[in-house]
Design a protein around this motif. Structure first.
Motif: not given
Length: 362
Positions: A142-149, A354-359
């Motif tokens: 989740a942390n990695a997926a947030a980087q662009d935002d 993202l947490n819902a996607k990667y718990p």
């Protein structure tokens, strides 16, 4: 009389023959006109190549660190594309600037660039805490997926407030607890002296029952070896790089504090760069940082296995206990989110999705 006529006739014939001979003779060629010596063309003096504009980048990680290695690779690729007009130089290990001074050095132009953890500068700009609120992410994916935002939000913050542009970013995973004694429950935090180099890390330590101490990364090993602190908040990769496992044998992963690490450039320097070189610098930074973002996803689990192999007790905090820690921090999280306003609200919305996607995996 007859004789005189003969003499006259002979004379006349002689004159006619002489005239004919003269008229048939080739005329004498005129003397050649001398060719003027040409004036030599002066050899032009070659122009000296313009000196390259130097972009010095400071970073705290040592040269053997993967973050330093990937940053150096980005610099080499950019320099090849810049054709001598610009040259990026990377100085790892705080060679030219201390970590806590780096953002201000870039702001003033004392140094052109920095690659640093953005959460370390909440004291300079509180809004930088938006992406590192405690327990914001449930895991490294989740942390990695947030980087662009995060880049989009933080670039505006840096430009509007600190005279610098954010070029690219990545997660180094979470700041977790490495300690000299086991920490498995909320009660174990009581009286714990723990290092952090961020305001958010200090809040986690203090609210959970410990006492936070600000110590820069290069000094943590010595501080723990001498008993100045009992614990430190560090990503597992940096535990290994700093050899902290030699002086602390207990590690408690719970994804307490996510992270954002990224490159900055002085805004005045950026605005003077030709557009094609702005694009080249951005592309090469983001290429290396995208690779790092993916690398740290794998390294998070891999490093904890490596720590276990080195004799460290790795205790994955169960979700039920993690919820207690998060609940204890609840009032602080709500207050900080409200205080930071729009950036924090945006980050909470992004993190929830993202947490819902990667718990949380434990």
């Amino acid at each position: 009389m007859k004789r005189s006529s003969v003499i006259f006739s002979v004379s006349l014939i002689t004159l006619l023959l002489l005239s004919l001979i003269i008229s048939c003779a080739e005329p004498e060629a005129p003397a050649p006109t001398p060719t003027p010596t040409p004036t030599p063309t002066p050899t032009p003096t070659p122009e000296e190549p313009a000196e390259a504009v130097i972009l010095r980048l400071t970073m705290p990680q040592p040269p053997m660190d993967p973050v330093a290695a990937k940053t150096i690779e980005a610099a080499e690729r950019f320099n090849a594309r810049a054709g001598g007009a610009y040259k990026m130089e990377v100085y790892p290990g705080e060679q030219i600037c201390k970590f806590l001074e780096s953002v201000d050095a870039v702001r003033t132009g004392a140094i052109e660039m920095a690659n640093v953890g953005w959460g370390g500068f909440v004291g300079t700009l509180p809004a930088l805490a938006a992406a590192e609120i405690p327990f914001l992410y449930d895991g490294v994916r989740a942390n990695a997926a947030a980087q662009d935002d995060i880049l989009e939000i933080y670039d505006k913050l840096f430009q509007d407030n600190l005279n610098q542009k954010a070029l690219g970013n990545f997660t180094i995973s979470a700041m977790e607890l490495i300690s000299t004694k086991p920490v498995k429950t909320l009660a174990d935090w009581k009286g714990l002296l723990a290092q952090s180099d961020t305001v958010q890390g200090m809040a986690v330590i203090d609210i959970l029952g410990g006492s936070g101490v600000v110590i820069p990364f290069p000094e943590i090993y010595s501080a723990m070896e001498k008993g100045v602190v009992d614990a430190a908040m560090l990503a597992p990769t940096f535990v290994i790089i700093g050899k902290i496992q030699e002086v602390a044998k207990y590690f408690t992963p719970c994804y307490a504090l996510g992270s954002t690490h990224g490159a900055l450039i002085n805004l005045d320097v950026w605005n003077k760069m030709p557009k094609n070189l702005q694009d080249a610098l951005t592309e090469e930074i983001q290429k290396s940082f995208g690779e790092l973002n993916q690398m740290f996803i794998g390294m998070y689990e891999g490093d904890m296995k490596a720590l276990a192999d080195m004799g460290v007790e790795v205790y994955y905090l169960p979700k039920a206990e993690r919820d207690k820690w998060k609940e204890a921090l609840g009032p602080y999280i709500e207050e900080k989110t409200a205080e930071l306003g729009e950036p924090a609200l945006k980050m909470k919305q992004i993190a929830d999705e993202l947490n819902a996607k990667y718990p949380y995996p434990y």
